[in-house]
Design a protein around this motif. Structure first.
Motif, PDB file in Angstrom:
ATOM      1  N   SER A 171      47.468  18.258  42.571  1.00 28.93           N
ATOM      2  CA  SER A 171      46.038  18.189  42.924  1.00 28.93           C
ATOM      3  C   SER A 171      45.475  16.831  42.060  1.00 28.93           C
ATOM      4  CB  SER A 171      45.434  19.432  42.801  1.00 28.93           C
ATOM      5  OG  SER A 171      46.009  20.510  43.424  1.00 28.93           O
ATOM      6  N   ASP A 172      44.526  16.465  42.394  1.00 27.29           N
ATOM      7  CA  ASP A 172      43.872  15.239  41.805  1.00 27.29           C
ATOM      8  C   ASP A 172      43.389  15.770  40.492  1.00 27.29           C
ATOM      9  OD1 ASP A 172      44.054  13.657  43.752  1.00 27.29           O
ATOM     10  OD2 ASP A 172      42.231  13.817  44.816  1.00 27.29           O
ATOM     11  N   ARG A 173      42.922  17.085  40.475  1.00 27.77           N
ATOM     12  CA  ARG A 173      42.291  17.655  39.049  1.00 27.77           C
ATOM     13  C   ARG A 173      42.998  19.017  39.022  1.00 27.77           C
ATOM     14  NH1 ARG A 173      38.080  15.105  36.551  1.00 27.77           N
ATOM     15  NH2 ARG A 173      38.914  16.237  34.844  1.00 27.77           N
ATOM     16  N   TYR A 174      43.302  19.571  37.852  1.00 31.09           N
ATOM     17  CA  TYR A 174      43.595  20.784  37.399  1.00 31.09           C
ATOM     18  C   TYR A 174      44.944  21.272  38.324  1.00 31.09           C
ATOM     19  CZ  TYR A 174      39.595  20.793  34.599  1.00 31.09           C
ATOM     20  OH  TYR A 174      38.548  20.508  33.785  1.00 31.09           O
ATOM     21  N   SER A 175      45.789  20.335  38.353  1.00 35.80           N
ATOM     22  CA  SER A 175      47.026  20.423  39.192  1.00 35.80           C
ATOM     23  C   SER A 175      47.978  21.610  38.835  1.00 35.80           C
ATOM     24  CB  SER A 175      47.520  19.129  39.340  1.00 35.80           C
ATOM     25  OG  SER A 175      48.799  19.107  40.129  1.00 35.80           O
ATOM     26  N   ARG A 176      48.588  22.412  39.637  1.00 39.21           N
ATOM     27  CA  ARG A 176      49.454  23.303  39.533  1.00 39.21           C
ATOM     28  C   ARG A 176      49.018  24.208  38.330  1.00 39.21           C
ATOM     29  NH1 ARG A 176      54.103  18.679  39.429  1.00 39.21           N
ATOM     30  NH2 ARG A 176      54.456  18.641  41.961  1.00 39.21           N
ATOM     31  N   TYR A 177      47.822  24.624  38.503  1.00 38.96           N
ATOM     32  CA  TYR A 177      47.118  25.672  37.570  1.00 38.96           C
ATOM     33  C   TYR A 177      47.575  27.119  37.576  1.00 38.96           C
ATOM     34  CZ  TYR A 177      42.825  26.277  34.642  1.00 38.96           C
ATOM     35  OH  TYR A 177      41.890  26.573  33.546  1.00 38.96           O
ATOM     36  N   ASP A 178      48.449  27.473  38.483  1.00 39.80           N
ATOM     37  CA  ASP A 178      49.010  28.800  38.446  1.00 39.80           C
ATOM     38  C   ASP A 178      49.915  29.137  37.150  1.00 39.80           C
ATOM     39  OD1 ASP A 178      48.186  29.507  40.960  1.00 39.80           O
ATOM     40  OD2 ASP A 178      49.724  28.239  42.099  1.00 39.80           O
ATOM     41  N   ILE A 179      50.231  28.177  36.583  1.00 35.07           N
ATOM     42  CA  ILE A 179      51.019  28.432  35.357  1.00 35.07           C
ATOM     43  C   ILE A 179      49.966  28.916  34.303  1.00 35.07           C
ATOM     44  CG2 ILE A 179      50.778  26.232  34.297  1.00 35.07           C
ATOM     45  CD1 ILE A 179      53.575  28.370  33.583  1.00 35.07           C
ATOM     46  N   LEU A 180      48.845  28.726  34.380  1.00 34.24           N
ATOM     47  CA  LEU A 180      47.938  29.591  33.357  1.00 34.24           C
ATOM     48  C   LEU A 180      47.991  31.031  33.603  1.00 34.24           C
ATOM     49  CD1 LEU A 180      45.734  28.422  31.404  1.00 34.24           C
ATOM     50  CD2 LEU A 180      47.040  26.650  32.872  1.00 34.24           C
ATOM     51  N   ASN A 181      48.162  31.703  34.950  1.00 36.20           N
ATOM     52  CA  ASN A 181      48.216  32.943  35.006  1.00 36.20           C
ATOM     53  C   ASN A 181      49.257  33.638  34.284  1.00 36.20           C
ATOM     54  OD1 ASN A 181      46.226  32.937  37.372  1.00 36.20           O
ATOM     55  ND2 ASN A 181      47.825  32.349  38.601  1.00 36.20           N
ATOM     56  N   PHE A 182      50.350  32.907  34.009  1.00 41.12           N
ATOM     57  CA  PHE A 182      51.653  33.459  33.182  1.00 41.12           C
ATOM     58  C   PHE A 182      51.078  33.322  31.772  1.00 41.12           C
ATOM     59  CE2 PHE A 182      53.258  32.304  37.145  1.00 41.12           C
ATOM     60  CZ  PHE A 182      53.812  33.572  37.514  1.00 41.12           C
ATOM     61  N   VAL A 183      50.382  32.044  31.078  1.00 36.72           N
ATOM     62  CA  VAL A 183      50.245  31.838  30.100  1.00 36.72           C
ATOM     63  C   VAL A 183      49.112  32.890  29.336  1.00 36.72           C
ATOM     64  CG1 VAL A 183      49.200  30.144  28.289  1.00 36.72           C
ATOM     65  CG2 VAL A 183      50.622  29.255  30.341  1.00 36.72           C
ATOM     66  N   GLU A 184      48.277  33.473  30.101  1.00 37.66           N
ATOM     67  CA  GLU A 184      47.195  34.125  29.866  1.00 37.66           C
ATOM     68  C   GLU A 184      47.856  35.625  29.709  1.00 37.66           C
ATOM     69  OE1 GLU A 184      44.281  33.948  33.160  1.00 37.66           O
ATOM     70  OE2 GLU A 184      43.471  32.125  32.345  1.00 37.66           O
ATOM     71  N   ARG A 185      48.845  35.973  29.959  1.00 36.75           N
ATOM     72  CA  ARG A 185      49.793  37.062  29.853  1.00 36.75           C
ATOM     73  C   ARG A 185      50.387  37.091  28.361  1.00 36.75           C
ATOM     74  NH1 ARG A 185      52.886  37.619  35.418  1.00 36.75           N
ATOM     75  NH2 ARG A 185      51.216  37.490  36.916  1.00 36.75           N
ATOM     76  N   PHE A 186      50.710  35.970  27.829  1.00 32.87           N
ATOM     77  CA  PHE A 186      51.344  35.874  26.539  1.00 32.87           C
ATOM     78  C   PHE A 186      50.974  36.839  25.569  1.00 32.87           C
ATOM     79  CE2 PHE A 186      53.302  31.254  27.731  1.00 32.87           C
ATOM     80  CZ  PHE A 186      54.112  31.954  28.690  1.00 32.87           C
ATOM     81  N   GLU A 187      51.867  37.187  24.847  1.00 32.31           N
ATOM     82  CA  GLU A 187      51.270  37.878  23.332  1.00 32.31           C
ATOM     83  C   GLU A 187      51.912  36.785  22.354  1.00 32.31           C
ATOM     84  OE1 GLU A 187      53.287  41.653  23.470  1.00 32.31           O
ATOM     85  OE2 GLU A 187      52.392  42.185  25.332  1.00 32.31           O
ATOM     86  N   GLU A 188      51.140  37.168  21.032  1.00 33.28           N
ATOM     87  CA  GLU A 188      51.393  36.465  19.958  1.00 33.28           C
ATOM     88  C   GLU A 188      52.809  36.000  19.476  1.00 33.28           C
ATOM     89  OE1 GLU A 188      49.444  35.934  15.170  1.00 33.28           O
ATOM     90  OE2 GLU A 188      48.729  37.446  16.762  1.00 33.28           O
ATOM     91  N   ASN A 189      53.567  37.196  19.671  1.00 32.78           N
ATOM     92  CA  ASN A 189      54.884  36.750  19.326  1.00 32.78           C
ATOM     93  C   ASN A 189      55.810  36.555  20.521  1.00 32.78           C
ATOM     94  OD1 ASN A 189      55.018  39.188  20.986  1.00 32.78           O
ATOM     95  ND2 ASN A 189      56.330  40.400  19.574  1.00 32.78           N
ATOM     96  N   GLU A 190      55.386  35.877  21.528  1.00 31.62           N
ATOM     97  CA  GLU A 190      56.307  35.561  22.756  1.00 31.62           C
ATOM     98  C   GLU A 190      56.742  34.125  22.515  1.00 31.62           C
ATOM     99  OE1 GLU A 190      56.277  36.821  27.093  1.00 31.62           O
ATOM    100  OE2 GLU A 190      54.615  37.170  25.617  1.00 31.62           O
ATOM    101  N   GLU A 191      58.133  34.424  22.889  1.00 31.47           N
ATOM    102  CA  GLU A 191      59.055  32.941  22.746  1.00 31.47           C
ATOM    103  C   GLU A 191      59.315  32.510  24.214  1.00 31.47           C
ATOM    104  OE1 GLU A 191      59.699  31.557  20.026  1.00 31.47           O
ATOM    105  OE2 GLU A 191      59.716  33.113  18.323  1.00 31.47           O
ATOM    106  N   PHE A 192      59.124  31.038  24.223  1.00 32.92           N
ATOM    107  CA  PHE A 192      59.065  30.494  25.666  1.00 32.92           C
ATOM    108  C   PHE A 192      59.332  29.212  25.656  1.00 32.92           C
ATOM    109  CE2 PHE A 192      54.621  30.893  24.661  1.00 32.92           C
ATOM    110  CZ  PHE A 192      54.322  29.602  24.990  1.00 32.92           C
ATOM    111  N   ILE A 193      59.810  28.431  26.740  1.00 32.09           N
ATOM    112  CA  ILE A 193      59.529  27.221  27.030  1.00 32.09           C
ATOM    113  C   ILE A 193      58.970  26.883  28.460  1.00 32.09           C
ATOM    114  CG2 ILE A 193      61.035  25.073  27.455  1.00 32.09           C
ATOM    115  CD1 ILE A 193      63.401  26.394  25.987  1.00 32.09           C
ATOM    116  N   ILE A 194      57.959  25.801  28.341  1.00 32.20           N
ATOM    117  CA  ILE A 194      57.492  25.449  29.617  1.00 32.20           C
ATOM    118  C   ILE A 194      57.836  24.038  29.762  1.00 32.20           C
ATOM    119  CG2 ILE A 194      55.336  25.171  30.983  1.00 32.20           C
ATOM    120  CD1 ILE A 194      53.859  27.394  29.365  1.00 32.20           C
ATOM    121  N   MET A 195      58.403  23.820  31.036  1.00 32.73           N
ATOM    122  CA  MET A 195      58.560  22.445  31.627  1.00 32.73           C
ATOM    123  C   MET A 195      57.640  22.053  32.371  1.00 32.73           C
ATOM    124  SD  MET A 195      62.654  22.330  32.177  1.00 32.73           S
ATOM    125  CE  MET A 195      62.647  20.565  32.424  1.00 32.73           C
ATOM    126  N   MET A 196      56.608  21.115  31.983  1.00 31.52           N
ATOM    127  CA  MET A 196      55.479  20.473  32.864  1.00 31.52           C
ATOM    128  C   MET A 196      55.892  19.032  33.217  1.00 31.52           C
ATOM    129  SD  MET A 196      52.476  21.941  33.774  1.00 31.52           S
ATOM    130  CE  MET A 196      50.947  21.360  34.843  1.00 31.52           C
TER     131      MET A 196
END
Length: 247
Positions: A171-196
């Protein structure tokens, strides 16, 4: 690719002051050529990858993308992988599951049911790779229209070690924003890699900024890495995976 670089160079020589954009293009193509060699060196000895019919570039990930993905899968062996967008990365990850990551699982999200069926007719995924169909819908993010996977929050509840973000359609702005749904679930001790992928574009840059804001609010320590060829890939990783930002 070499012939394209030669063609662009000739145009620059004719008019060097008016061809700054061409200079930029030829630099990115040269970087991409280097990444191609690095990628091919990185899969040497993995016959199952060398024989994989992979279409690199254009809508799919470029060579820097597949180099980094190869290193992540080989070095860090993620157990749970989320793949937003069915395509070449899905083939790559599923081939890893079949030959190397023998206990990992792989969830793919795809918007287009026709493309999904065509893909399944051409390529057989590992039985630990599953596809979830989420049709495309338009949503409003901060007054901008953005493509989104319909009901993705309801269909995927689990967490993952690796998030590959290459869908839905940009999208022209705020593209592929669905990843935020998962980021918002993260906890402080979460370990992960995001490839954007495609973070050379404004829409993905918008989303990347909001991911970082969200991580800071949650006090999650993170590391950033950018890999640039003829387009850009950004890696966001927690402390456990920090070295993936400097491969």
């Amino acid at each position: 690719m070499i012939s394209k670089i030669k063609y662009l160079y000739k145009k620059i020589v004719k008019d060097p002051f008016k061809n700054f954009e061409l200079n930029t293009i030829i630099l990115s193509q040269t970087k991409e050529l280097e990444w191609a060699h690095i990628y091919h060196d990185s899969i040497r000895g993995k016959e199952w990858l060398e024989k994989l019919p992979l279409n690199v570039g254009r809508w799919a990930g470029n060579y820097s993308f597949f180099y980094v993905l190869n290193r992540i899968l080989a070095d860090y062996k993620p157990n749970r992988i989320l793949d937003l967008g069915l395509g070449e990365s899905s083939k790559f990850v599923s081939t890893y599951l079949e030959n190397y990551l023998l206990h990992s699982t792989h969830v793919i999200v795809e918007q287009d049911e026709v493309w999904l069926k065509q893909f399944e007719n051409r390529f057989e995924l590992c039985n630990r790779s599953s596809i979830i169909h989420c049709p495309l819908e338009k949503v409003i993010i901060k007054d901008f229209e953005s493509n989104s996977y319909k009901n993705i929050n309801d269909k995927i509840k689990e967490k993952f070690d690796l998030y590959i973000v290459d869908g839905p359609f940009g999208s022209d702005r705020y593209s592929r924003y669905d990843i935020l749904n998962f980021v918002e679930r993260f906890e402080e001790n979460e370990e992960f890699i995001i490839m954007m992928d495609d973070t050379n574009r404004l829409g993905e840059q918008d989303t990347l900024k909001d991911i970082i804001i969200c991580l800071k609010k949650k006090n999650i320590n993170y590391f950033l890495g950018n890999y640039v060829g003829n387009k850009s890939l950004t890696i966001i990783a927690t402390t456990k995976y920090k070295f993936v930002t400097s491969l």
